[in-house]
Each structure stands twice: as C-alpha cells, then as structure tokens.
Scaffold this motif. Sequence first.
Motif, PDB file in Angstrom:
ATOM      1  N   VAL A 218       0.841  -1.206   0.000  1.00  0.00           N
ATOM      2  CA  VAL A 218       0.000   0.000   0.000  1.00  0.00           C
ATOM      3  C   VAL A 218       0.874   1.253   0.000  1.00  0.00           C
ATOM      4  O   VAL A 218       0.603   2.208  -0.732  1.00  0.00           O
ATOM      5  CB  VAL A 218      -0.971  -0.022   1.200  1.00  0.00           C
ATOM      6  CG1 VAL A 218      -1.611   1.337   1.412  1.00  0.00           C
ATOM      7  CG2 VAL A 218      -2.042  -1.076   0.985  1.00  0.00           C
ATOM      8  N   ALA A 219       1.944   1.243   0.790  1.00  0.00           N
ATOM      9  CA  ALA A 219       2.823   2.412   0.852  1.00  0.00           C
ATOM     10  C   ALA A 219       3.541   2.659  -0.470  1.00  0.00           C
ATOM     11  O   ALA A 219       3.665   3.810  -0.908  1.00  0.00           O
ATOM     12  CB  ALA A 219       3.838   2.239   1.980  1.00  0.00           C
ATOM     13  N   THR A 220       4.001   1.601  -1.124  1.00  0.00           N
ATOM     14  CA  THR A 220       4.737   1.774  -2.380  1.00  0.00           C
ATOM     15  C   THR A 220       3.821   2.024  -3.579  1.00  0.00           C
ATOM     16  O   THR A 220       4.285   2.503  -4.610  1.00  0.00           O
ATOM     17  CB  THR A 220       5.634   0.554  -2.672  1.00  0.00           C
ATOM     18  OG1 THR A 220       4.834  -0.623  -2.708  1.00  0.00           O
ATOM     19  CG2 THR A 220       6.723   0.421  -1.622  1.00  0.00           C
ATOM     20  N   ASN A 221       2.555   1.712  -3.446  1.00  0.00           N
ATOM     21  CA  ASN A 221       1.595   1.925  -4.531  1.00  0.00           C
ATOM     22  C   ASN A 221       0.548   2.963  -4.142  1.00  0.00           C
ATOM     23  O   ASN A 221      -0.589   2.904  -4.602  1.00  0.00           O
ATOM     24  CB  ASN A 221       0.910   0.609  -4.903  1.00  0.00           C
ATOM     25  CG  ASN A 221       1.859  -0.365  -5.529  1.00  0.00           C
ATOM     26  OD1 ASN A 221       2.276  -0.176  -6.663  1.00  0.00           O
ATOM     27  ND2 ASN A 221       2.231  -1.396  -4.788  1.00  0.00           N
TER      28      ASN A 221
ATOM     29  N   LYS B  75      -1.038   4.761  -7.004  1.00  0.00           N
ATOM     30  CA  LYS B  75      -1.678   3.878  -7.974  1.00  0.00           C
ATOM     31  C   LYS B  75      -3.006   3.330  -7.468  1.00  0.00           C
ATOM     32  O   LYS B  75      -3.802   2.822  -8.251  1.00  0.00           O
ATOM     33  CB  LYS B  75      -0.756   2.706  -8.305  1.00  0.00           C
ATOM     34  CG  LYS B  75       0.503   3.105  -9.033  1.00  0.00           C
ATOM     35  CD  LYS B  75       1.343   1.882  -9.302  1.00  0.00           C
ATOM     36  CE  LYS B  75       2.650   2.245  -9.962  1.00  0.00           C
ATOM     37  NZ  LYS B  75       3.483   1.059 -10.161  1.00  0.00           N
ATOM     38  N   LEU B  76      -3.227   3.397  -6.145  1.00  0.00           N
ATOM     39  CA  LEU B  76      -4.448   2.851  -5.546  1.00  0.00           C
ATOM     40  C   LEU B  76      -5.277   3.981  -4.955  1.00  0.00           C
ATOM     41  O   LEU B  76      -4.736   4.908  -4.358  1.00  0.00           O
ATOM     42  CB  LEU B  76      -4.107   1.853  -4.431  1.00  0.00           C
ATOM     43  CG  LEU B  76      -3.334   0.604  -4.828  1.00  0.00           C
ATOM     44  CD1 LEU B  76      -2.887  -0.144  -3.583  1.00  0.00           C
ATOM     45  CD2 LEU B  76      -4.188  -0.292  -5.698  1.00  0.00           C
ATOM     46  N   ASN B  77      -6.590   3.885  -5.102  1.00  0.00           N
ATOM     47  CA  ASN B  77      -7.448   4.837  -4.401  1.00  0.00           C
ATOM     48  C   ASN B  77      -7.689   4.312  -2.988  1.00  0.00           C
ATOM     49  O   ASN B  77      -7.170   3.272  -2.596  1.00  0.00           O
ATOM     50  CB  ASN B  77      -8.758   5.055  -5.172  1.00  0.00           C
ATOM     51  CG  ASN B  77      -9.554   3.775  -5.356  1.00  0.00           C
ATOM     52  OD1 ASN B  77      -9.241   2.747  -4.767  1.00  0.00           O
ATOM     53  ND2 ASN B  77     -10.577   3.843  -6.182  1.00  0.00           N
TER      54      ASN B  77
ATOM     55  N   ASP C  77      -1.955  -5.360  -8.079  1.00  0.00           N
ATOM     56  CA  ASP C  77      -1.808  -5.069  -9.504  1.00  0.00           C
ATOM     57  C   ASP C  77      -3.168  -4.891 -10.174  1.00  0.00           C
ATOM     58  O   ASP C  77      -3.371  -3.946 -10.941  1.00  0.00           O
ATOM     59  CB  ASP C  77      -1.018  -6.191 -10.172  1.00  0.00           C
ATOM     60  CG  ASP C  77      -0.728  -5.898 -11.627  1.00  0.00           C
ATOM     61  OD1 ASP C  77      -0.184  -4.819 -11.911  1.00  0.00           O
ATOM     62  OD2 ASP C  77      -1.048  -6.761 -12.479  1.00  0.00           O
ATOM     63  N   LYS C  78      -4.095  -5.787  -9.889  1.00  0.00           N
ATOM     64  CA  LYS C  78      -5.430  -5.681 -10.499  1.00  0.00           C
ATOM     65  C   LYS C  78      -6.145  -4.414 -10.051  1.00  0.00           C
ATOM     66  O   LYS C  78      -6.815  -3.758 -10.856  1.00  0.00           O
ATOM     67  CB  LYS C  78      -6.284  -6.912 -10.164  1.00  0.00           C
ATOM     68  CG  LYS C  78      -5.804  -8.167 -10.811  1.00  0.00           C
ATOM     69  CD  LYS C  78      -5.847  -8.038 -12.320  1.00  0.00           C
ATOM     70  CE  LYS C  78      -5.286  -9.271 -12.980  1.00  0.00           C
ATOM     71  NZ  LYS C  78      -5.141  -9.102 -14.415  1.00  0.00           N
ATOM     72  N   LEU C  79      -6.012  -4.063  -8.784  1.00  0.00           N
ATOM     73  CA  LEU C  79      -6.674  -2.852  -8.293  1.00  0.00           C
ATOM     74  C   LEU C  79      -6.044  -1.590  -8.875  1.00  0.00           C
ATOM     75  O   LEU C  79      -6.747  -0.618  -9.161  1.00  0.00           O
ATOM     76  CB  LEU C  79      -6.654  -2.813  -6.768  1.00  0.00           C
ATOM     77  CG  LEU C  79      -7.555  -3.836  -6.084  1.00  0.00           C
ATOM     78  CD1 LEU C  79      -7.299  -3.858  -4.593  1.00  0.00           C
ATOM     79  CD2 LEU C  79      -9.018  -3.541  -6.373  1.00  0.00           C
ATOM     80  N   SER C  80      -4.730  -1.585  -9.070  1.00  0.00           N
ATOM     81  CA  SER C  80      -4.093  -0.411  -9.675  1.00  0.00           C
ATOM     82  C   SER C  80      -4.478  -0.294 -11.148  1.00  0.00           C
ATOM     83  O   SER C  80      -4.685   0.813 -11.654  1.00  0.00           O
ATOM     84  CB  SER C  80      -2.581  -0.444  -9.492  1.00  0.00           C
ATOM     85  OG  SER C  80      -2.002  -1.512 -10.197  1.00  0.00           O
ATOM     86  N   ASP C  81      -4.601  -1.442 -11.847  1.00  0.00           N
ATOM     87  CA  ASP C  81      -5.082  -1.410 -13.234  1.00  0.00           C
ATOM     88  C   ASP C  81      -6.509  -0.889 -13.309  1.00  0.00           C
ATOM     89  O   ASP C  81      -6.853  -0.110 -14.193  1.00  0.00           O
ATOM     90  CB  ASP C  81      -5.025  -2.804 -13.866  1.00  0.00           C
ATOM     91  CG  ASP C  81      -3.622  -3.230 -14.224  1.00  0.00           C
ATOM     92  OD1 ASP C  81      -2.717  -2.380 -14.210  1.00  0.00           O
ATOM     93  OD2 ASP C  81      -3.440  -4.433 -14.512  1.00  0.00           O
TER      94      ASP C  81
END
Length: 135
Positions: free
Chosen positions: A45-48, A51-53, A114-118
């Motif tokens: 979560v911290a590194t993305n 990319k994530l809401n 990955d799927k959630l960031s996509d």
Amino acid sequence: FGLGYSCEVDGNIVTIGGIRSLRVVHECLGYNAFQSLSVVALILVATNWRKLNWLGRAVVLLASPFVAFASNVVRVVCTAFVGYAWAGIADTFHDYFGYVTFLLGMFVLFAITDKLSDWKKRRDGADEKRDKDKQ
C-alpha cells in the motif's frame, strides 16, 4: 471426510484414515504468516499509494488476513497428507513448505494490488475522457 480420507478431530489432534494422528500445536496457527503478510500488505500500500485509491488500499490491507488464513490452510492440509503418506518427513516438510505458502501469499497480495491499480488506471482514463468530451 477430507479429500477422500476420513478425518476425526479431537481438540488439537487430527486422525486421518483412522491410522495416523497429527497434533496441531499452538505455533501452527499461522500467526507468523498473518504478521508477515500484514507487513507485506502495508509495504504494498505504501509503495503503490498513488496507484491505488482509498478503496484499493483498504481492500489490500483487509485481504491480508484472509490470504494468510488460506495459505496456512494449504500448508496444514498438505502437511497432513505428507504426514499420512510419509510420517518421517512431515516436520521438515511443514517447515520448508511454510516458505512456499508465504511466497504464494505474497504473490496473491501482489496480484490483488496489480489488479486494483489497473482498475484505478482504467477508471481514471475513462474519467479523463468523459471530462474531455464535456469540453
């Protein structure tokens, strides 16, 4: 019945096929997997973060205990079958298979992230297109 084998549970003793008895000790409850995969989820979560809401961040963090539980179930079931077939190597298998199931849990958390960031990327692209069309 467990995958074709009759199983009986009495406290922390599991008897498989009426022949082999396995004792599930307190240390085998998956606390280490839970803690480790929770840390992995926090790092993901911290590194993305961008990319994530907020919903994606919550899903990754809330998925980690379920992934830990599922990976521990896989570990215990596989260890039980190895112990049933080859009792002498069950302890060693349990220890080393823990690394495999931890890596499996990490892979699942990576895939979820990955799927959630996509999904966020596609949704943001659709929002930008809709805003552009309004202008």
